[in-house]
Scaffold this motif. Structure first.
Motif, PDB file in Angstrom:
ATOM      1  N   THR A  19       0.399   7.079  -2.443  1.00  0.00           N
ATOM      2  CA  THR A  19      -0.082   7.696  -1.200  1.00  0.00           C
ATOM      3  C   THR A  19       1.043   7.968  -0.212  1.00  0.00           C
ATOM      4  OG1 THR A  19      -0.586   5.487  -0.321  1.00  0.00           O
ATOM      5  CG2 THR A  19      -2.390   6.694  -1.394  1.00  0.00           C
ATOM      6  N   SER A  20       2.142   7.213  -0.303  1.00  0.00           N
ATOM      7  CA  SER A  20       3.266   7.420   0.620  1.00  0.00           C
ATOM      8  C   SER A  20       4.578   7.204  -0.112  1.00  0.00           C
ATOM      9  CB  SER A  20       3.196   6.468   1.816  1.00  0.00           C
ATOM     10  OG  SER A  20       2.065   6.727   2.611  1.00  0.00           O
ATOM     11  N   ILE A  21       5.529   8.063   0.190  1.00  0.00           N
ATOM     12  CA  ILE A  21       6.888   7.922  -0.317  1.00  0.00           C
ATOM     13  C   ILE A  21       7.787   7.574   0.859  1.00  0.00           C
ATOM     14  CG2 ILE A  21       8.851   9.152  -1.322  1.00  0.00           C
ATOM     15  CD1 ILE A  21       6.788  10.873  -2.855  1.00  0.00           C
ATOM     16  N   LEU A  22       8.463   6.443   0.771  1.00  0.00           N
ATOM     17  CA  LEU A  22       9.412   6.018   1.798  1.00  0.00           C
ATOM     18  C   LEU A  22      10.821   6.134   1.245  1.00  0.00           C
ATOM     19  CD1 LEU A  22       7.473   2.929   3.210  1.00  0.00           C
ATOM     20  CD2 LEU A  22       7.291   5.349   3.858  1.00  0.00           C
ATOM     21  N   SER A  23      11.813   5.776   2.022  1.00  0.00           N
ATOM     22  CA  SER A  23      13.194   6.028   1.642  1.00  0.00           C
ATOM     23  C   SER A  23      13.672   5.181   0.465  1.00  0.00           C
ATOM     24  CB  SER A  23      14.130   5.792   2.833  1.00  0.00           C
ATOM     25  OG  SER A  23      14.012   4.453   3.286  1.00  0.00           O
ATOM     26  N   ALA A  24      13.015   4.066   0.201  1.00  0.00           N
ATOM     27  CA  ALA A  24      13.461   3.205  -0.903  1.00  0.00           C
ATOM     28  C   ALA A  24      12.315   2.652  -1.729  1.00  0.00           C
ATOM     29  CB  ALA A  24      14.294   2.041  -0.362  1.00  0.00           C
ATOM     30  N   GLU A  25      11.090   3.071  -1.427  1.00  0.00           N
ATOM     31  CA  GLU A  25       9.943   2.582  -2.191  1.00  0.00           C
ATOM     32  C   GLU A  25       8.779   3.555  -2.056  1.00  0.00           C
ATOM     33  OE1 GLU A  25       8.894  -1.197  -0.539  1.00  0.00           O
ATOM     34  OE2 GLU A  25       7.985  -0.339   1.261  1.00  0.00           O
ATOM     35  N   VAL A  26       7.851   3.447  -2.992  1.00  0.00           N
ATOM     36  CA  VAL A  26       6.602   4.193  -2.900  1.00  0.00           C
ATOM     37  C   VAL A  26       5.474   3.196  -2.683  1.00  0.00           C
ATOM     38  CG1 VAL A  26       7.416   6.093  -4.331  1.00  0.00           C
ATOM     39  CG2 VAL A  26       6.216   4.173  -5.408  1.00  0.00           C
ATOM     40  N   ILE A  27       4.449   3.642  -1.972  1.00  0.00           N
ATOM     41  CA  ILE A  27       3.293   2.797  -1.675  1.00  0.00           C
ATOM     42  C   ILE A  27       2.086   3.353  -2.408  1.00  0.00           C
ATOM     43  CG2 ILE A  27       1.794   1.870   0.125  1.00  0.00           C
ATOM     44  CD1 ILE A  27       4.097   2.207   2.085  1.00  0.00           C
ATOM     45  N   LEU A  28       1.389   2.485  -3.115  1.00  0.00           N
ATOM     46  CA  LEU A  28       0.203   2.882  -3.851  1.00  0.00           C
ATOM     47  C   LEU A  28      -1.043   2.698  -3.006  1.00  0.00           C
ATOM     48  CD1 LEU A  28       2.348   2.726  -6.074  1.00  0.00           C
ATOM     49  CD2 LEU A  28       0.606   1.767  -7.590  1.00  0.00           C
ATOM     50  N   GLU A  29      -2.109   3.353  -3.404  1.00  0.00           N
ATOM     51  CA  GLU A  29      -3.361   3.320  -2.663  1.00  0.00           C
ATOM     52  C   GLU A  29      -3.886   1.906  -2.474  1.00  0.00           C
ATOM     53  OE1 GLU A  29      -7.311   6.124  -2.776  1.00  0.00           O
ATOM     54  OE2 GLU A  29      -6.705   5.187  -4.660  1.00  0.00           O
ATOM     55  N   ASP A  30      -3.634   1.029  -3.466  1.00  0.00           N
ATOM     56  CA  ASP A  30      -4.138  -0.337  -3.382  1.00  0.00           C
ATOM     57  C   ASP A  30      -3.184  -1.275  -2.643  1.00  0.00           C
ATOM     58  OD1 ASP A  30      -2.071  -0.657  -5.195  1.00  0.00           O
ATOM     59  OD2 ASP A  30      -3.363  -1.124  -6.906  1.00  0.00           O
ATOM     60  N   GLY A  31      -2.123  -0.728  -2.056  1.00  0.00           N
ATOM     61  CA  GLY A  31      -1.193  -1.538  -1.280  1.00  0.00           C
ATOM     62  C   GLY A  31       0.046  -1.991  -2.033  1.00  0.00           C
ATOM     63  N   ARG A  32       0.081  -1.849  -3.334  1.00  0.00           N
ATOM     64  CA  ARG A  32       1.269  -2.231  -4.093  1.00  0.00           C
ATOM     65  C   ARG A  32       2.450  -1.338  -3.709  1.00  0.00           C
ATOM     66  NH1 ARG A  32      -0.474  -1.796 -10.199  1.00  0.00           N
ATOM     67  NH2 ARG A  32      -1.723  -0.083  -9.317  1.00  0.00           N
ATOM     68  N   THR A  33       3.637  -1.865  -3.822  1.00  0.00           N
ATOM     69  CA  THR A  33       4.851  -1.098  -3.548  1.00  0.00           C
ATOM     70  C   THR A  33       5.773  -1.153  -4.761  1.00  0.00           C
ATOM     71  OG1 THR A  33       6.002  -2.986  -2.558  1.00  0.00           O
ATOM     72  CG2 THR A  33       4.703  -1.571  -1.080  1.00  0.00           C
ATOM     73  N   ILE A  34       6.524  -0.086  -4.958  1.00  0.00           N
ATOM     74  CA  ILE A  34       7.476  -0.025  -6.064  1.00  0.00           C
ATOM     75  C   ILE A  34       8.810   0.463  -5.499  1.00  0.00           C
ATOM     76  CG2 ILE A  34       7.981   0.901  -8.345  1.00  0.00           C
ATOM     77  CD1 ILE A  34       5.029   1.561  -8.640  1.00  0.00           C
ATOM     78  N   PRO A  35       9.852  -0.361  -5.578  1.00  0.00           N
ATOM     79  CA  PRO A  35      11.164   0.073  -5.088  1.00  0.00           C
ATOM     80  C   PRO A  35      11.804   1.062  -6.062  1.00  0.00           C
ATOM     81  CG  PRO A  35      11.332  -2.092  -6.078  1.00  0.00           C
ATOM     82  CD  PRO A  35       9.876  -1.743  -6.103  1.00  0.00           C
ATOM     83  N   TYR A  36      12.666   1.915  -5.540  1.00  0.00           N
ATOM     84  CA  TYR A  36      13.354   2.859  -6.421  1.00  0.00           C
ATOM     85  C   TYR A  36      14.763   3.116  -5.920  1.00  0.00           C
ATOM     86  CZ  TYR A  36      12.460   6.547  -2.916  1.00  0.00           C
ATOM     87  OH  TYR A  36      12.426   7.292  -1.764  1.00  0.00           O
ATOM     88  N   GLU A  37      15.620   3.474  -6.870  1.00  0.00           N
ATOM     89  CA  GLU A  37      16.947   4.003  -6.543  1.00  0.00           C
ATOM     90  C   GLU A  37      16.933   5.525  -6.621  1.00  0.00           C
ATOM     91  OE1 GLU A  37      20.852   1.990  -7.616  1.00  0.00           O
ATOM     92  OE2 GLU A  37      20.809   3.642  -9.067  1.00  0.00           O
ATOM     93  N   TYR A  38      16.184   6.042  -7.593  1.00  0.00           N
ATOM     94  CA  TYR A  38      15.961   7.482  -7.719  1.00  0.00           C
ATOM     95  C   TYR A  38      14.469   7.723  -7.877  1.00  0.00           C
ATOM     96  CZ  TYR A  38      20.982   7.767  -8.476  1.00  0.00           C
ATOM     97  OH  TYR A  38      22.346   7.668  -8.320  1.00  0.00           O
ATOM     98  N   LEU A  39      14.030   8.862  -7.353  1.00  0.00           N
ATOM     99  CA  LEU A  39      12.610   9.194  -7.413  1.00  0.00           C
ATOM    100  C   LEU A  39      12.458  10.635  -7.890  1.00  0.00           C
ATOM    101  CD1 LEU A  39       9.633   8.309  -6.592  1.00  0.00           C
ATOM    102  CD2 LEU A  39      10.033   9.633  -4.512  1.00  0.00           C
ATOM    103  N   VAL A  40      11.511  10.846  -8.804  1.00  0.00           N
ATOM    104  CA  VAL A  40      11.203  12.183  -9.310  1.00  0.00           C
ATOM    105  C   VAL A  40       9.718  12.450  -9.054  1.00  0.00           C
ATOM    106  CG1 VAL A  40      11.196  13.717 -11.301  1.00  0.00           C
ATOM    107  CG2 VAL A  40      12.954  11.929 -11.113  1.00  0.00           C
ATOM    108  N   ILE A  41       9.436  13.534  -8.352  1.00  0.00           N
ATOM    109  CA  ILE A  41       8.056  13.896  -8.015  1.00  0.00           C
ATOM    110  C   ILE A  41       7.606  14.994  -8.971  1.00  0.00           C
ATOM    111  CG2 ILE A  41       6.490  14.702  -6.211  1.00  0.00           C
ATOM    112  CD1 ILE A  41       8.643  13.830  -4.167  1.00  0.00           C
ATOM    113  N   ALA A  42       6.612  14.658  -9.798  1.00  0.00           N
ATOM    114  CA  ALA A  42       6.078  15.602 -10.784  1.00  0.00           C
ATOM    115  C   ALA A  42       4.550  15.550 -10.737  1.00  0.00           C
ATOM    116  CB  ALA A  42       6.593  15.267 -12.185  1.00  0.00           C
ATOM    117  N   THR A  43       4.023  15.619  -9.527  1.00  0.00           N
ATOM    118  CA  THR A  43       2.584  15.415  -9.318  1.00  0.00           C
ATOM    119  C   THR A  43       1.750  16.646  -9.633  1.00  0.00           C
ATOM    120  OG1 THR A  43       3.093  15.844  -6.987  1.00  0.00           O
ATOM    121  CG2 THR A  43       2.757  13.563  -7.634  1.00  0.00           C
ATOM    122  N   GLY A  44       2.379  17.819  -9.724  1.00  0.00           N
ATOM    123  CA  GLY A  44       1.642  19.023 -10.081  1.00  0.00           C
ATOM    124  C   GLY A  44       0.694  19.477  -8.992  1.00  0.00           C
TER     125      GLY A  44
END
Length: 436
Positions: A105-130
């Motif tokens: 639901t949200s992309i931040l500068s170093a992590e993405v936030i999922l609808e259920d509140g989980r977060t995933i950190p990233y060094e690189y991000l690729v958006i292929a949501t179509g």
């Protein structure tokens, strides 16, 4: 199905994440391409809102043809990327991929936030949501049982109907009506195709329209061009004891399709195939200037990094991005290519090689590869149960578009679902477990 926990942690032995958002054709190809390049240095985390890969190429046929609907959905399992791992040397087969079922639901500068509140950190991000469908064709529910119920409703509606109106003369609508009129159980139905432009598949050279119109006349599809369906009016109530479909009693509906030219079409089934809108909203929290205000497509540099200047007058030709580790490709991005899986596959190669360059450069400036859109956009189009062709627009050195008809013997009843199963879930395919 969710098969992994989210990679978190810190320390010298913890690999950073490359997060890929969206697991359809293009997102899956990005992971395939990344595995041989970064498996020793990074985790690759695929985040996909659905539990199963959807073979969208089969969907038009599923309205009329039953018997293979379970095969149009492939579960994301531990063997989903086996073919990519098979390219590695035997001593380098340790897994670096993680598949997470969830909606970003949200992309931040170093992590993405999922609808259920989980977060995933990233060094690189690729958006292929179509893109997401603006009609009921989207099948947004991630539950495979609900999806199959939805498709069975399509098929029950098709079986009941005699007068069918299909709105939208792009690839989906064209393939849908030609399947209806060439499938033995539905070819006697009255089918009308309504398209708002003067030519079908109007983004391609008019030669494709001419080919398709010849097929429409041959199989008896009525076409109304240059008019929009401005309103679809239901003139019967939905629920009654007179008709039972899937255990639900309902009255046979009837519709009036009001066209922009004043004409009215009566039908007992209306199917709208109007395309979708870019699923770019998660990026707005971090880089609103990277999302085109009018179209919703993500602006990208030629390197397919997101183009995010500090002002709101950014264009895709801008040479600056505040987020060099963020990439976008496929149908959600304004790449200059037509929207299809094949250009997305070429874009994947550019994105993954550029990520590899950035990793090797370790933050230092490096010259990245640019994506060059194809000069002659093309399409692989089905025109009924046995006919299909490859069509490409005029190339700079050509006076006529490229047309190649497929061998009729190469036509597959399941629109290639078997091939995808063997690539992504071969064990389940061998066991005949199509509803995993």
């Amino acid at each position: 199905m969710a098969i992994d926990t989210i990679p978190h942690g810190s320390g010298d032995n913890v690999k950073p994440n490359i997060v890929v958002v969206g697991g359809s054709y293009v997102g899956s190809k990005v992971v395939d391409d990344l595995i041989p390049l970064v498996h020793e240095t990074h985790n690759i985390v695929l985040v996909e809102k659905s539990s199963h890969f959807k073979n969208i190429f089969a969907f038009p046929r599923l309205h009329a043809v039953s018997g293979f609907e379970s095969k149009a959905f492939i579960p994301y399992t531990s063997e989903y990327f086996d073919e990519a791992y098979a390219t590695l040397s035997p001593h380098k087969t340790h897994r670096c991929t993680h598949i997470i079922t969830g909606l970003v639901t949200s992309i931040l500068s170093a992590e993405v936030i999922l609808e259920d509140g989980r977060t995933i950190p990233y060094e690189y991000l690729v958006i292929a949501t179509g893109t997401g469908q603006r009609t009921t064709l989207g099948l947004h529910n991630s539950n495979i049982v609900n999806r199959l119920v939805h498709i069975h409703e399509w098929q029950a509606d098709m079986k009941r109907a005699n007068k069918i109106v299909v709105v939208g003369g792009g690839a989906y609508g064209v393939q849908l009506v030609t399947d209806i009129k060439t499938y033995k159980s539905t070819l006697s139905k009255n089918v009308t195709l309504v398209h708002s432009h003067a030519k079908l598949l109007h983004t391609f050279h008019h030669g494709l329209h001419d080919i398709v119109m010849e097929k429409m006349k041959e199989i008896g599809v009525d076409t109304i061009l240059g008019q929009r369906a401005i309103r679809i009016e239901e003139v019967e109530g939905m629920f009654d004891d007179s008709n039972e479909i899937l255990g639900v009693t309902r009255k046979t509906p009837e519709f009036i399709v009001h066209l922009s030219g004043g004409e009215q079409l009566r039908a007992d089934l209306v199917i709208t195939c109007l395309g979708g809108t870019p699923l770019s909203d998660p990026l707005r929290a971090l880089a609103p200037a990277a999302v085109d205000l009018e179209t919703g497509y993500i602006r990208v540099l030629p390197t397919l990094q997101i183009a995010s200047p500090n002002d709101h007058n950014a264009t895709s030709n801008s040479s600056y991005t505040a987020y060099p580790n963020l990439f976008a490709l496929g149908d959600v991005a304004h790449t200059g290519a037509h929207k299809a899986a094949r250009p997305g596959h070429f874009q994947s190669g550019v994105v993954t090689r550029n990520i590899q360059r950035l990793i090797k450069a370790k933050g230092a400036h490096d010259v990245l590869e640019s994506y060059v859109p194809p000069e002659a956009p093309g399409i692989h189009l089905r025109l009924g149960m046995v006919n299909s062709l490859i069509f490409r627009n005029l190339a700079p050195e050509s006076d006529v578009p490229y047309v190649q008809w497929d061998d009729r013997d190469s036509a597959t009843f399941d629109c290639g679902c078997e091939r995808y199963w063997k690539k992504r879930a071969e064990t389940l395919w061998r066991n005949g477990d199509f509803e995993a």
